[in-house]
Design a protein around this motif. Structure first.
Motif, short mmCIF file in Angstrom:
data_model
loop_
_atom_site.label_atom_id
_atom_site.label_comp_id
_atom_site.label_asym_id
_atom_site.label_seq_id
_atom_site.Cartn_x
_atom_site.Cartn_y
_atom_site.Cartn_z
N THR A 53 121.68 113.43 75.47
CA THR A 53 122.93 113.87 74.86
C THR A 53 123.83 114.51 75.91
OG1 THR A 53 121.82 114.23 72.75
CG2 THR A 53 123.94 115.31 73.06
N LEU A 54 125.06 114.03 75.97
CA LEU A 54 126.06 114.60 76.88
C LEU A 54 126.67 115.86 76.26
CD1 LEU A 54 127.78 111.27 77.99
CD2 LEU A 54 126.21 112.68 79.34
N PRO A 55 127.33 116.69 77.05
CA PRO A 55 127.87 117.95 76.53
C PRO A 55 128.88 117.77 75.39
CG PRO A 55 127.79 118.04 78.91
CD PRO A 55 127.44 116.63 78.53
N ASN A 56 129.54 116.61 75.30
CA ASN A 56 130.51 116.39 74.22
C ASN A 56 129.87 115.78 72.97
OD1 ASN A 56 130.00 113.84 75.18
ND2 ASN A 56 132.13 113.16 75.12
N GLY A 57 128.54 115.59 72.98
CA GLY A 57 127.84 115.04 71.83
C GLY A 57 127.56 113.56 71.90
N ASP A 58 128.19 112.84 72.82
CA ASP A 58 127.85 111.42 73.00
C ASP A 58 126.39 111.29 73.44
OD1 ASP A 58 130.42 110.73 72.34
OD2 ASP A 58 131.06 110.29 74.39
N VAL A 59 125.76 110.21 72.99
CA VAL A 59 124.35 109.98 73.31
C VAL A 59 124.22 108.75 74.18
CG1 VAL A 59 122.09 109.37 72.34
CG2 VAL A 59 123.51 111.10 71.21
N LEU A 60 123.50 108.87 75.28
CA LEU A 60 123.19 107.75 76.15
C LEU A 60 121.79 107.24 75.84
CD1 LEU A 60 124.54 109.00 79.61
CD2 LEU A 60 125.76 107.76 77.80
N VAL A 61 121.67 105.93 75.67
CA VAL A 61 120.38 105.29 75.44
C VAL A 61 120.07 104.42 76.64
CG1 VAL A 61 118.97 103.88 73.93
CG2 VAL A 61 120.81 105.26 72.96
N VAL A 62 119.03 104.78 77.38
CA VAL A 62 118.62 104.00 78.56
C VAL A 62 117.60 102.97 78.11
CG1 VAL A 62 117.65 104.09 80.87
CG2 VAL A 62 119.01 106.02 80.01
#
Length: 517
Positions: A92-101
């Motif tokens: 989870t990035l600080p703005n709430g976006d989620v990265l899926v690797v």
């Protein structure tokens, strides 16, 4: 395929089935109570040695429509994202976006022993990929919940064509990606839906051609100065020789600005799930321990990571328990080995770790660690295949692990296999399921959400007050955010320097074409 290759394949598969059948007939101590190996003082039976270790491989069948994992009554679960391609890590990035690797193992690993052929075939079956044709993997996808209602409103592929990525971290306009052989740095501002800039190689990491444990995780220190990278061993117990293990079975500390790197701690066979405790600032990890000593050795574990510490691999496990297979013996190294903090039982394949502090999860799960257990393949009875929760007090484990997300396996079939875990921008738990090609979201049944998003590395999208920082005096010593040594002093080095020496790569070096794929 020509006739000789076809016959070879048939012989290989037939031999594999025969060996699996023989392994399944052996006595693997199925009556052993695995709960005896959960906690700070696990029961460790006598090691055994076999031509082929016990194996039981779950057929991956994926999730049928409407089916989900199971959670306790005070939680609810739903699919956050489907139709992924082997999701390993959620961040989870600080703005709430989620990265899926999403990633698959690098190709080209040499096969040196008949046992390697059988194990490779078994592992290809165990990892699976869910139902349907195989999709392109080795990419990073951004998931955006614009109204914080727990459902994804936007989905964008940020990066594609990567070289088996796993760990990610973000700080100050840069996205860091740990590929199979390097940490890459991409220009990226929060809120962007694409990355167009070229990366630079922050630092190379030990890679191929063998790259036995290829997953490289990342964590950002609380002060933002360092990245910490996990580098697994190149073998089970150094059977390829110590030269092949240089820089491996270790956690690296990497200067985020210059790329200068050194080994922070060593003797950790396959560490993953790197994360700093949000209250103490201490680095923690989960570790996959060694195989082929029996179905109930050696327990995988969760541990705090002390600077300069050595945790035993390959010469010993859980402190002074000597592995007699390793030659030459090193009693001096065994004497230095630190026992890990908390055993999780044998062969659960713990790969993900996140702390629940500050989440929106109900009180029983508000102060502890969630651990993704990918699941065993080298026992005749399954272990793992679930997400567990370990309660903490004062920054330390304080109780038995509890099953939280289950139902990934039924009988001899696996619907999915959990890997990475994270807290999303609303305070719910996310679980990457690499065999089910799904990210699951687990929230409190009461519907609570956090006031605002907090990134996996503890960052917020707006400035954080000093009260939210780790308490003074608790970021030194074992914490990655510790200040550098005073001028004229020598920083502590891990005792495994002959196996994992420190390195000082050039920050401007662009690396090989393979590193930039």
């Amino acid at each position: 395929m020509n006739s000789s290759a076809f016959l070879g394949a048939r012989f290989f598969i037939g031999t594999g089935l025969l060996l699996l059948a023989l392994a399944g007939c052996s006595d693997d101590g199925a009556d052993f109570d695995v709960s005896q190996q959960i906690g700070p003082d696990p029961v460790l039976p006598e090691p055994t040695s076999e031509l082929l270790p016990d194996m039981k491989v779950a057929e991956v069948v994926g999730w049928q429509d409407g089916k989900t994992p199971s959670v306790p009554d005070n939680l609810v679960i739903a699919a956050y994202a489907k139709d992924l391609a082997n999701p390993r890590t959620v961040h989870t990035l600080p703005n709430g976006d989620v990265l899926v690797v999403q990633s698959r193992e690098p190709s080209g690993k040499p096969i040196e022993r008949p046992k390697d052929m059988i194990r490779g075939w078994v592992m290809s079956m165990a990892h699976g990929g869910g139902a349907g044709p195989e999709k392109e993997s080795n990419l990073i996808t951004l998931l955006r919940d614009t109204d914080r209602d727990g459902t994804v409103d936007e989905r964008h592929d940020l990066l594609t064509g990567l070289h088996s990525p796993f760990g990610v971290a973000w700080h100050d306009g840069t996205l860091y990606v740990a590929a199979a052989d390097a940490i890459l740095a991409y220009p990226y501002q929060l809120g962007q839906a694409e990355i167009t800039g070229e990366p630079r190689v922050l630092t190379p990491l030990p890679g191929g051609p063998i790259n036995h444990h290829w997953t490289k995780d990342l964590a950002l220190s609380p002060d933002g100065r360092y990245l910490y990278a996990s580098v697994g061993s190149n073998s089970n117990v150094a059977e390829r020789g110590l030269e092949a293990e240089k820089g491996r079975a270790a956690i690296w500390q990497v200067d985020r600005e210059t790329g200068a790197a050194r080994v922070f701690a060593s003797g950790l066979r396959n560490p993953n799930g790197l994360i700093f405790h949000p209250e103490t600032g201490v680095l923690w990890t989960v570790v996959n321990e060694r195989d082929e000593l029996g179905p109930n050795l050696v327990p995988d574990y969760m541990t705090s990571v002390q600077e300069g510490a050595f945790y035993g691999w390959p010469w010993s496990y859980f402190g002074a328990h000597v592995d007699e297979r390793v030659h030459p013996p090193r009693p001096d190294m065994v004497e230095k080995a630190i026992p890990p903090d908390y055993a999780l039982s044998s062969h659960v394949a713990a790969l993900g770790l996140v702390f629940s502090n500050g989440s929106a999860l109900p009180e029983p799960f508000a102060n502890g660690a969630f651990i993704g257990e990918h699941g065993s393949w080298n026992r005749s009875s399954f272990n793992g295949y679930k997400v567990v929760y370990v309660p903490f007090e004062n920054g330390r484990p304080a109780g038995k692990a509890q099953d939280i997300v289950t139902g990934f396996i039924e009988g001899d079939q696996a619907r999915g296999r959990p890997v990475g875990v994270a807290i999303d921008g609303t305070g719910a738990l996310l679980v990457a399921d690499d065999a089910g090609n799904t990210v699951w979201r687990v929230a409190g049944a009461d519907g609570r959400v956090t006031p605002g998003p907090v990134g996996t590395d503890g960052q917020r999208d707006s400035p954080v007050t000093s009260e939210a920082s780790p308490p003074a005096g608790e970021t030194g010593g074992t914490a990655g955010g510790a200040a550098p040594p005073a001028a004229g002093t020598t920083p502590p080095e891990p005792p495994q320097t002959d196996v994992a020496p420190a390195t000082l790569p050039r920050a401007t070096e662009q690396g090989s074409p393979e590193q930039q794929q």
